[in-house]
Scaffold this motif. Structure first.
Motif, mmCIF file in Angstrom:
data_model
loop_
_atom_site.group_PDB
_atom_site.id
_atom_site.type_symbol
_atom_site.label_atom_id
_atom_site.label_comp_id
_atom_site.label_asym_id
_atom_site.label_seq_id
_atom_site.Cartn_x
_atom_site.Cartn_y
_atom_site.Cartn_z
ATOM 1 N N GLY A 9 0.787 -1.226 0.000
ATOM 2 C CA GLY A 9 0.000 0.000 0.000
ATOM 3 C C GLY A 9 0.819 1.276 0.000
ATOM 4 O O GLY A 9 0.262 2.374 -0.020
ATOM 5 N N ARG A 10 2.154 1.160 0.001
ATOM 6 C CA ARG A 10 3.031 2.330 0.035
ATOM 7 C C ARG A 10 3.629 2.583 -1.346
ATOM 8 O O ARG A 10 3.827 1.670 -2.144
ATOM 9 C CB ARG A 10 4.164 2.125 1.046
ATOM 10 N N THR A 11 3.945 3.838 -1.609
ATOM 11 C CA THR A 11 4.667 4.216 -2.826
ATOM 12 C C THR A 11 6.055 4.662 -2.433
ATOM 13 O O THR A 11 6.216 5.491 -1.526
ATOM 14 C CB THR A 11 3.939 5.355 -3.571
ATOM 15 N N ALA A 35 4.745 0.118 -4.464
ATOM 16 C CA ALA A 35 4.740 0.622 -5.834
ATOM 17 C C ALA A 35 5.997 1.474 -5.990
ATOM 18 O O ALA A 35 6.274 2.332 -5.148
ATOM 19 C CB ALA A 35 3.485 1.444 -6.097
ATOM 20 N N ILE A 36 6.747 1.257 -7.048
ATOM 21 C CA ILE A 36 8.069 1.854 -7.188
ATOM 22 C C ILE A 36 8.088 2.990 -8.196
ATOM 23 O O ILE A 36 7.654 2.843 -9.341
ATOM 24 C CB ILE A 36 9.108 0.792 -7.617
ATOM 25 N N ALA A 37 8.611 4.139 -7.759
ATOM 26 C CA ALA A 37 8.961 5.244 -8.649
ATOM 27 C C ALA A 37 10.471 5.201 -8.800
ATOM 28 O O ALA A 37 11.204 5.652 -7.909
ATOM 29 C CB ALA A 37 8.507 6.571 -8.073
ATOM 30 N N ALA A 38 10.946 4.603 -9.900
ATOM 31 C CA ALA A 38 12.375 4.413 -10.120
ATOM 32 C C ALA A 38 12.944 5.619 -10.857
ATOM 33 O O ALA A 38 12.513 5.933 -11.963
ATOM 34 C CB ALA A 38 12.623 3.140 -10.931
ATOM 35 N N VAL A 39 13.935 6.262 -10.244
ATOM 36 C CA VAL A 39 14.476 7.514 -10.776
ATOM 37 C C VAL A 39 15.952 7.346 -11.095
ATOM 38 O O VAL A 39 16.715 6.815 -10.282
ATOM 39 C CB VAL A 39 14.308 8.663 -9.758
ATOM 40 N N ILE A 78 8.877 15.306 -8.332
ATOM 41 C CA ILE A 78 7.880 15.072 -7.272
ATOM 42 C C ILE A 78 6.467 15.258 -7.818
ATOM 43 O O ILE A 78 5.565 14.445 -7.535
ATOM 44 C CB ILE A 78 8.121 16.015 -6.078
ATOM 45 N N LEU A 79 6.266 16.280 -8.639
ATOM 46 C CA LEU A 79 4.944 16.506 -9.240
ATOM 47 C C LEU A 79 4.562 15.375 -10.183
ATOM 48 O O LEU A 79 3.419 14.906 -10.176
ATOM 49 C CB LEU A 79 4.936 17.839 -9.987
ATOM 50 N N ASN A 80 5.517 14.924 -10.994
ATOM 51 C CA ASN A 80 5.237 13.853 -11.952
ATOM 52 C C ASN A 80 4.909 12.545 -11.246
ATOM 53 O O ASN A 80 4.007 11.800 -11.662
ATOM 54 C CB ASN A 80 6.432 13.659 -12.888
ATOM 55 N N VAL A 81 5.646 12.241 -10.179
ATOM 56 C CA VAL A 81 5.369 11.019 -9.419
ATOM 57 C C VAL A 81 3.993 11.092 -8.778
ATOM 58 O O VAL A 81 3.208 10.138 -8.811
ATOM 59 C CB VAL A 81 6.467 10.788 -8.354
ATOM 60 N N GLN A 82 3.695 12.238 -8.213
ATOM 61 C CA GLN A 82 2.401 12.418 -7.564
ATOM 62 C C GLN A 82 1.257 12.250 -8.567
ATOM 63 O O GLN A 82 0.225 11.635 -8.261
ATOM 64 C CB GLN A 82 2.331 13.806 -6.919
ATOM 65 N N SER A 84 1.424 10.496 -11.483
ATOM 66 C CA SER A 84 1.389 9.106 -11.965
ATOM 67 C C SER A 84 0.687 8.174 -10.996
ATOM 68 O O SER A 84 -0.093 7.299 -11.392
ATOM 69 C CB SER A 84 2.811 8.593 -12.214
ATOM 70 N N PHE A 85 0.972 8.325 -9.718
ATOM 71 C CA PHE A 85 0.449 7.405 -8.706
ATOM 72 C C PHE A 85 -0.808 7.931 -8.020
ATOM 73 O O PHE A 85 -1.416 7.228 -7.222
ATOM 74 C CB PHE A 85 1.523 7.124 -7.655
ATOM 75 N N ASN A 86 -1.137 9.182 -8.290
ATOM 76 C CA ASN A 86 -2.276 9.834 -7.639
ATOM 77 C C ASN A 86 -2.139 9.834 -6.122
ATOM 78 O O ASN A 86 -3.115 9.770 -5.385
ATOM 79 C CB ASN A 86 -3.597 9.169 -8.040
ATOM 80 N N THR A 87 -0.895 9.889 -5.678
ATOM 81 C CA THR A 87 -0.590 9.955 -4.252
ATOM 82 C C THR A 87 0.853 10.422 -4.106
ATOM 83 O O THR A 87 1.621 10.381 -5.068
ATOM 84 C CB THR A 87 -0.779 8.594 -3.556
ATOM 85 N N ILE A 88 1.211 10.859 -2.927
ATOM 86 C CA ILE A 88 2.584 11.280 -2.678
ATOM 87 C C ILE A 88 3.375 10.093 -2.131
ATOM 88 O O ILE A 88 2.851 9.319 -1.321
ATOM 89 C CB ILE A 88 2.640 12.470 -1.680
#
Length: 254
Positions: A9-11, A35-39, A78-82, A84-88
């Motif tokens: 449940g975490r990003t 859920a992974i935001a790979a940078v 940070i804006l793009n990740v937010q 994409s995932f509809n969450t921070i």
């Protein structure tokens, strides 16, 4: 089927995700339900990491290109990740780092500045931007893990820039932990020892053998072993730990 694991449940936002420790962290965190935001500075490298992550019907992973040493790039990230995932993201690991090794007397100002910009300034910018977003969103349970190095504690020949940057990460982590604890954000650092990564692949075998002889456990670390330490600090299993600098070194300089 709902995601399972201690990060379910975490990003999680992971910088330096294209290789080495960052790539291993993505894999371990995805295994545990995040859920992974790979940078990465290379979008292709980040995409390759995403392609190799375990997939689950309820979880999506995304890849991003960003230069962590540039504030505009970090803010856009940070804006793009937010979006994409509809969450921070409520978990972040700052693993982006570079080396420009040479003896201090021969080191150029450019090589000193570049390492400081990526390793220390980049860590600061992500900590700052993400913490602002977390606070703005009203989240009260977040964890940031900053990758430092045992070199930041002990110094290392040929790494005046790298050691200084990683020492700075420890100081930054401890200060951020003090300032953000009451906001519900824990901030910790992991100090890897000599670890099998693309950074150490270029070290001559003779040097690696000498270093290995100094390690009480008699071997270099594996990226997955660093990732497991990050997992502990990212999860609620370390809910009363902040401002910690956890050494993962096989006993080196203990």
């Amino acid at each position: 089927m709902a995601a399972t694991g201690i990060l379910a449940g975490r990003t999680a936002l992971i910088t330096g995700a294209g290789s080495g420790i960052g790539k291993a962290i993505c894999s371990v965190f995805a295994r545990e339900g995040a859920a992974i935001a790979a940078v990465d500075i290379s979008k292709d490298a980040a995409l390759q990491t995403i392609d190799n992550l375990p997939t689950r019907p309820s979880i999506s992973h995304h890849a991003y290109c960003a230069d962590v040493s540039v504030s505009g790039s970090v803010n856009d990230l940070i804006l793009n990740v937010q979006t994409s995932f509809n969450t921070i993201p409520t978990i972040a690991v700052n693993s982006a780092g570079i080396t420009r090794d040479t003896a201090m007397l021969k080191m150029s100002e450019e090589d000193f500045d570049k390492v400081m910009d990526v390793n220390l300034k980049g860590t600061f910018l992500v900590n700052q931007a993400l913490s602002r977003a977390i606070i703005s969103a009203g989240v009260t349970n977040a964890s940031i893990v900053n990758i430092s190095s045992i070199s930041g504690k002990t110094g290392n020949r040929g790494q005046a820039n790298y050691s200084a940057s990683k020492a700075g990460v420890i100081g930054l982590t401890k200060t951020a932990a003090m300032e953000l604890a009451r906001k519900g954000i824990r901030v910790n650092a992991v100090l890897p020892g000599f670890t099998e990564t693309p950074m150490t692949d270029v070290v001559p075998d003779k040097i690696k053998q000498m270093v290995t002889m100094l390690i009480p456990m008699g071997r270099m670390g594996k990226p997955e072993e660093i990732a497991e330490a990050c997992l502990f600090l990212a999860s609620d299993r370390s809910s009363y730990i902040t401002g910690c600098a956890l050494e993962v070194t096989g006993g080196l300089f203990a």
